[in-house]
Design an enzyme around this catalytic site. Sequence first.
Site, PDB file in Angstrom:
ATOM      1  N   ASP A   1      41.745  36.762  40.935  1.00 43.33           N
ATOM      2  CA  ASP A   1      41.468  35.299  40.564  1.00 43.33           C
ATOM      3  C   ASP A   1      42.998  34.660  41.206  1.00 43.33           C
ATOM      4  O   ASP A   1      43.244  34.708  42.254  1.00 43.33           O
ATOM      5  CB  ASP A   1      41.182  35.139  39.019  1.00 43.33           C
TER       6      ASP A   1
ATOM      7  N   HIS B   1      32.545  36.687  37.971  1.00 45.63           N
ATOM      8  CA  HIS B   1      33.881  36.368  38.398  1.00 45.63           C
ATOM      9  C   HIS B   1      34.706  37.580  37.909  1.00 45.63           C
ATOM     10  O   HIS B   1      35.876  37.702  38.515  1.00 45.63           O
ATOM     11  CB  HIS B   1      34.280  35.137  37.746  1.00 45.63           C
TER      12      HIS B   1
END
Length: 310
Positions: free
Chosen positions: A108, A290
């Site tokens: 991320d 994610h």
Amino acid sequence: MSSTVDFPAATRVAVNGVELEVFEAGRENIGNPIVLCHGWPELAYSWRHQMPALAAAGYHVIVPNQRGFGGSSCPSDVEAYDIAQLTGDLAGLLDHFGYSDAIFMGHDWGANVVWSMALLHPHRVSKLINLALPYQIRTEVPWIAFMEAVFGPDQYFVHFNRQPGVADAVLDENPERFLGNLFRKNLAPEPPAPGMMMINLARAEVASGDPVMGDAELAVFVEAFKRSGFTGGINWYRNLDRNWHILADVDPIIQIPALMIYGAQDMIPPSDTLKDFVPNVEIETLNCGHWIQQELPDETTQAVLTWLQA
């Protein structure tokens, strides 16, 4: 799966004008460093599953809570969180441990820092591994203006910049609900456009999907953000345009060997131009969302070790 008990104790390391909480595994493997960089709103603890396996494979695993997170320094100036400072912290960590270079792995926002580490400090990165966030091409106009034109003023990157303090306050009031609603997996295949996503998650009574982690693990994140607040981490987003300027004259091509791991169910799409900018990249896709290294910890670790040992 690791529990909260298994996570190592922190040491405090002074680097680049701040102090970072740093967690280590495999200290006996001095000379073979790998630095793991968490994303937002995460912590070094996000790598709890990978640390023991990497140490067992012979790596000195160095995992900071980056500035603005956990018990690390949270400078008050927004500009203290630009990409020059964030990569400077990592270079300072290498200096502290006496390493000229290391393998870097990011997820991320941590992936963005690792890509930038390869741009701003290329000789200090031997290999890089990034999860979820592919290399971000420098747009013709600064990034926030670009995003605002494409997604509108309610996209959360834009909102963080144009409405300073608003999202911070909402998230600070609801850390348990926000993080519990955010760390989810098995979401609908076509989730809605982000919009005011972060504020909505902090206010939503019911979240979709399934929790990524158990209550005890989630509590580690909740308690950390209750203490630190969310502003330090959000300030990373508030430097995107400043970063755009910092990177203006940097060679955008990364020649360092790289592994990019995507989550097939992630809202972040794969990059069509990744190999143009990172010619020595290999690509792996795992069937998850994610939170790749927390959703599929064993598969993530195996993909990383297979690539490193090839």
